[in-house]
Design a protein around this motif. Structure first.
Motif, PDB file in Angstrom:
ATOM      1  N   LYS A  69      57.472  43.154  46.183  1.00 40.99           N
ATOM      2  CA  LYS A  69      57.312  42.249  46.849  1.00 40.99           C
ATOM      3  C   LYS A  69      55.928  42.055  47.838  1.00 40.99           C
ATOM      4  O   LYS A  69      55.255  41.116  47.918  1.00 40.99           O
ATOM      5  CB  LYS A  69      58.419  41.695  47.837  1.00 40.99           C
ATOM      6  CG  LYS A  69      58.603  40.374  48.399  1.00 40.99           C
ATOM      7  CD  LYS A  69      60.090  40.315  49.086  1.00 40.99           C
ATOM      8  CE  LYS A  69      60.821  40.161  48.188  1.00 40.99           C
ATOM      9  NZ  LYS A  69      62.223  39.900  48.619  1.00 40.99           N
ATOM     10  N   ARG A  70      55.485  43.247  48.360  1.00 41.17           N
ATOM     11  CA  ARG A  70      54.571  43.458  49.324  1.00 41.17           C
ATOM     12  C   ARG A  70      53.405  43.269  48.496  1.00 41.17           C
ATOM     13  O   ARG A  70      52.356  42.343  48.802  1.00 41.17           O
ATOM     14  CB  ARG A  70      54.604  44.926  49.654  1.00 41.17           C
ATOM     15  CG  ARG A  70      53.367  44.896  51.138  1.00 41.17           C
ATOM     16  CD  ARG A  70      53.369  46.258  51.803  1.00 41.17           C
ATOM     17  NE  ARG A  70      52.870  47.404  50.635  1.00 41.17           N
ATOM     18  CZ  ARG A  70      53.996  48.280  50.140  1.00 41.17           C
ATOM     19  NH1 ARG A  70      55.067  48.442  50.810  1.00 41.17           N
ATOM     20  NH2 ARG A  70      53.360  49.037  49.298  1.00 41.17           N
ATOM     21  N   ILE A  71      53.134  43.859  47.395  1.00 45.02           N
ATOM     22  CA  ILE A  71      51.775  43.583  46.659  1.00 45.02           C
ATOM     23  C   ILE A  71      51.960  42.371  45.897  1.00 45.02           C
ATOM     24  O   ILE A  71      50.712  41.879  45.557  1.00 45.02           O
ATOM     25  CB  ILE A  71      51.917  44.687  45.479  1.00 45.02           C
ATOM     26  CG1 ILE A  71      50.045  44.890  44.894  1.00 45.02           C
ATOM     27  CG2 ILE A  71      52.839  44.594  44.367  1.00 45.02           C
ATOM     28  CD1 ILE A  71      50.020  46.068  44.272  1.00 45.02           C
ATOM     29  N   SER A  72      53.057  41.542  45.594  1.00 47.02           N
ATOM     30  CA  SER A  72      52.861  40.276  45.113  1.00 47.02           C
ATOM     31  C   SER A  72      52.353  39.385  45.796  1.00 47.02           C
ATOM     32  O   SER A  72      51.716  38.383  45.514  1.00 47.02           O
ATOM     33  CB  SER A  72      54.313  39.869  44.749  1.00 47.02           C
ATOM     34  OG  SER A  72      54.691  40.545  43.451  1.00 47.02           O
ATOM     35  N   ASP A  73      52.476  39.356  47.276  1.00 46.98           N
ATOM     36  CA  ASP A  73      52.038  38.586  48.176  1.00 46.98           C
ATOM     37  C   ASP A  73      50.588  38.703  48.399  1.00 46.98           C
ATOM     38  O   ASP A  73      49.929  38.243  49.141  1.00 46.98           O
ATOM     39  CB  ASP A  73      52.526  38.905  49.758  1.00 46.98           C
ATOM     40  CG  ASP A  73      54.141  38.406  49.480  1.00 46.98           C
ATOM     41  OD1 ASP A  73      54.514  37.760  48.692  1.00 46.98           O
ATOM     42  OD2 ASP A  73      54.858  38.952  50.292  1.00 46.98           O
ATOM     43  N   ASN A  74      49.929  39.643  47.850  1.00 51.39           N
ATOM     44  CA  ASN A  74      48.224  40.206  47.914  1.00 51.39           C
ATOM     45  C   ASN A  74      47.756  38.906  47.234  1.00 51.39           C
ATOM     46  O   ASN A  74      47.690  38.915  46.116  1.00 51.39           O
ATOM     47  CB  ASN A  74      48.152  41.334  47.483  1.00 51.39           C
ATOM     48  CG  ASN A  74      46.924  41.895  47.883  1.00 51.39           C
ATOM     49  OD1 ASN A  74      45.880  41.266  48.335  1.00 51.39           O
ATOM     50  ND2 ASN A  74      46.565  43.064  47.860  1.00 51.39           N
ATOM     51  N   ARG A  75      46.626  38.201  47.847  1.00 53.70           N
ATOM     52  CA  ARG A  75      46.079  37.258  47.246  1.00 53.70           C
ATOM     53  C   ARG A  75      44.642  37.897  46.754  1.00 53.70           C
ATOM     54  O   ARG A  75      43.878  37.053  45.932  1.00 53.70           O
ATOM     55  CB  ARG A  75      45.448  36.038  48.316  1.00 53.70           C
ATOM     56  CG  ARG A  75      46.815  35.526  48.738  1.00 53.70           C
ATOM     57  CD  ARG A  75      47.412  34.590  47.761  1.00 53.70           C
ATOM     58  NE  ARG A  75      48.623  33.784  48.363  1.00 53.70           N
ATOM     59  CZ  ARG A  75      49.620  33.633  47.834  1.00 53.70           C
ATOM     60  NH1 ARG A  75      49.858  33.984  46.522  1.00 53.70           N
ATOM     61  NH2 ARG A  75      50.668  33.127  48.302  1.00 53.70           N
ATOM     62  N   MET A  76      44.365  39.020  47.023  1.00 50.05           N
ATOM     63  CA  MET A  76      43.000  39.609  46.511  1.00 50.05           C
ATOM     64  C   MET A  76      43.317  40.198  45.105  1.00 50.05           C
ATOM     65  O   MET A  76      42.331  41.051  44.630  1.00 50.05           O
ATOM     66  CB  MET A  76      42.653  40.664  47.389  1.00 50.05           C
ATOM     67  CG  MET A  76      42.537  40.033  48.826  1.00 50.05           C
ATOM     68  SD  MET A  76      41.051  38.640  48.773  1.00 50.05           S
ATOM     69  CE  MET A  76      39.604  39.560  48.270  1.00 50.05           C
ATOM     70  N   LEU A  77      44.306  40.030  44.365  1.00 49.90           N
ATOM     71  CA  LEU A  77      44.446  40.663  42.829  1.00 49.90           C
ATOM     72  C   LEU A  77      43.410  40.042  41.819  1.00 49.90           C
ATOM     73  O   LEU A  77      43.383  38.933  42.064  1.00 49.90           O
ATOM     74  CB  LEU A  77      45.798  40.531  42.593  1.00 49.90           C
ATOM     75  CG  LEU A  77      46.945  41.483  43.262  1.00 49.90           C
ATOM     76  CD1 LEU A  77      48.562  40.683  42.744  1.00 49.90           C
ATOM     77  CD2 LEU A  77      46.943  42.914  43.316  1.00 49.90           C
ATOM     78  N   ALA A 133      31.224  46.496  48.598  1.00 44.41           N
ATOM     79  CA  ALA A 133      32.090  47.864  48.593  1.00 44.41           C
ATOM     80  C   ALA A 133      33.314  47.620  49.254  1.00 44.41           C
ATOM     81  O   ALA A 133      34.298  48.600  48.630  1.00 44.41           O
ATOM     82  CB  ALA A 133      31.143  48.592  49.592  1.00 44.41           C
ATOM     83  N   SER A 134      33.651  46.936  50.199  1.00 43.46           N
ATOM     84  CA  SER A 134      35.065  46.709  50.496  1.00 43.46           C
ATOM     85  C   SER A 134      36.065  46.303  49.695  1.00 43.46           C
ATOM     86  O   SER A 134      37.099  46.560  49.429  1.00 43.46           O
ATOM     87  CB  SER A 134      35.064  45.869  51.938  1.00 43.46           C
ATOM     88  OG  SER A 134      36.180  45.641  52.284  1.00 43.46           O
ATOM     89  N   ARG A 135      35.611  45.213  48.713  1.00 44.59           N
ATOM     90  CA  ARG A 135      36.196  44.627  47.952  1.00 44.59           C
ATOM     91  C   ARG A 135      36.532  45.510  46.619  1.00 44.59           C
ATOM     92  O   ARG A 135      37.600  45.681  46.264  1.00 44.59           O
ATOM     93  CB  ARG A 135      35.513  43.374  47.113  1.00 44.59           C
ATOM     94  CG  ARG A 135      36.338  42.629  46.205  1.00 44.59           C
ATOM     95  CD  ARG A 135      35.875  41.261  45.846  1.00 44.59           C
ATOM     96  NE  ARG A 135      36.178  40.642  47.206  1.00 44.59           N
ATOM     97  CZ  ARG A 135      35.559  39.370  47.378  1.00 44.59           C
ATOM     98  NH1 ARG A 135      35.038  38.721  46.480  1.00 44.59           N
ATOM     99  NH2 ARG A 135      35.833  38.666  48.503  1.00 44.59           N
ATOM    100  N   VAL A 136      35.432  46.405  46.326  1.00 42.20           N
ATOM    101  CA  VAL A 136      35.851  47.530  45.515  1.00 42.20           C
ATOM    102  C   VAL A 136      36.850  48.670  45.612  1.00 42.20           C
ATOM    103  O   VAL A 136      37.774  48.820  44.966  1.00 42.20           O
ATOM    104  CB  VAL A 136      34.365  48.202  45.112  1.00 42.20           C
ATOM    105  CG1 VAL A 136      34.699  49.421  44.116  1.00 42.20           C
ATOM    106  CG2 VAL A 136      33.523  47.117  44.022  1.00 42.20           C
ATOM    107  N   GLU A 137      36.532  48.982  47.024  1.00 37.73           N
ATOM    108  CA  GLU A 137      37.728  49.631  47.384  1.00 37.73           C
ATOM    109  C   GLU A 137      39.034  49.154  47.694  1.00 37.73           C
ATOM    110  O   GLU A 137      39.989  50.049  47.319  1.00 37.73           O
ATOM    111  CB  GLU A 137      37.524  50.169  49.164  1.00 37.73           C
ATOM    112  CG  GLU A 137      36.058  51.126  49.009  1.00 37.73           C
ATOM    113  CD  GLU A 137      35.573  51.025  50.748  1.00 37.73           C
ATOM    114  OE1 GLU A 137      36.245  50.819  51.449  1.00 37.73           O
ATOM    115  OE2 GLU A 137      34.655  52.044  50.847  1.00 37.73           O
ATOM    116  N   GLN A 138      39.144  48.041  48.090  1.00 38.03           N
ATOM    117  CA  GLN A 138      40.323  47.369  47.818  1.00 38.03           C
ATOM    118  C   GLN A 138      40.930  47.057  46.508  1.00 38.03           C
ATOM    119  O   GLN A 138      42.124  47.381  46.378  1.00 38.03           O
ATOM    120  CB  GLN A 138      40.301  45.871  48.560  1.00 38.03           C
ATOM    121  CG  GLN A 138      41.608  45.217  48.784  1.00 38.03           C
ATOM    122  CD  GLN A 138      41.344  43.859  49.450  1.00 38.03           C
ATOM    123  OE1 GLN A 138      40.433  43.397  49.591  1.00 38.03           O
ATOM    124  NE2 GLN A 138      42.506  43.370  49.824  1.00 38.03           N
TER     125      GLN A 138
END
Length: 106
Positions: free
Chosen positions: A64-72, A13-18
């Motif tokens: 830049k901030r969203i590019s650093d997100n590894r959960m994409l 659920a946390s992954r879906v929310e993210q």
């Protein structure tokens, strides 16, 4: 056993929310690119005395901030890369136009 199952569903659920949060952020970036293009068009037509450099800097930091997100996910990464490509082409167009006009602001 029940506790373990609850943890797994909690993580899912946390992954879906993210993922949903990332999708919303990608939509915001897309909208910000559209608005920035309009702002630069208004500037180049002479209606505004200064280019929207602050808005451009904010958009660059968002990207830049969203590019650093590894959960994409792969789809989100693809969408982000297409948004980055669009923004980069606009940024180069704006830079060339400002240079041609003699504005050395960028």
């Amino acid at each position: 056993m029940a506790l373990q199952k609850r943890e797994i569903t909690g993580r899912a659920a946390s992954r879906v929310e993210q993922s949903a949060t990332i999708d919303i952020e990608l939509g915001r970036i897309e909208e910000a690119i559209r608005r920035l293009k309009i702002d630069f068009d208004i500037y180049f037509n002479g209606a505004v005395p200064r280019p929207p450099l602050e808005a451009r800097a904010r958009l660059e930091s968002q990207i830049k901030r969203i590019s650093d997100n590894r959960m994409l996910s792969f789809a989100q990464r693809y969408q982000l890369n297409s948004l980055i490509a669009r923004f980069t082409s606009y940024r180069e167009l704006w830079r060339r136009t400002l240079k041609a006009r003699g504005d050395d602001l960028i």
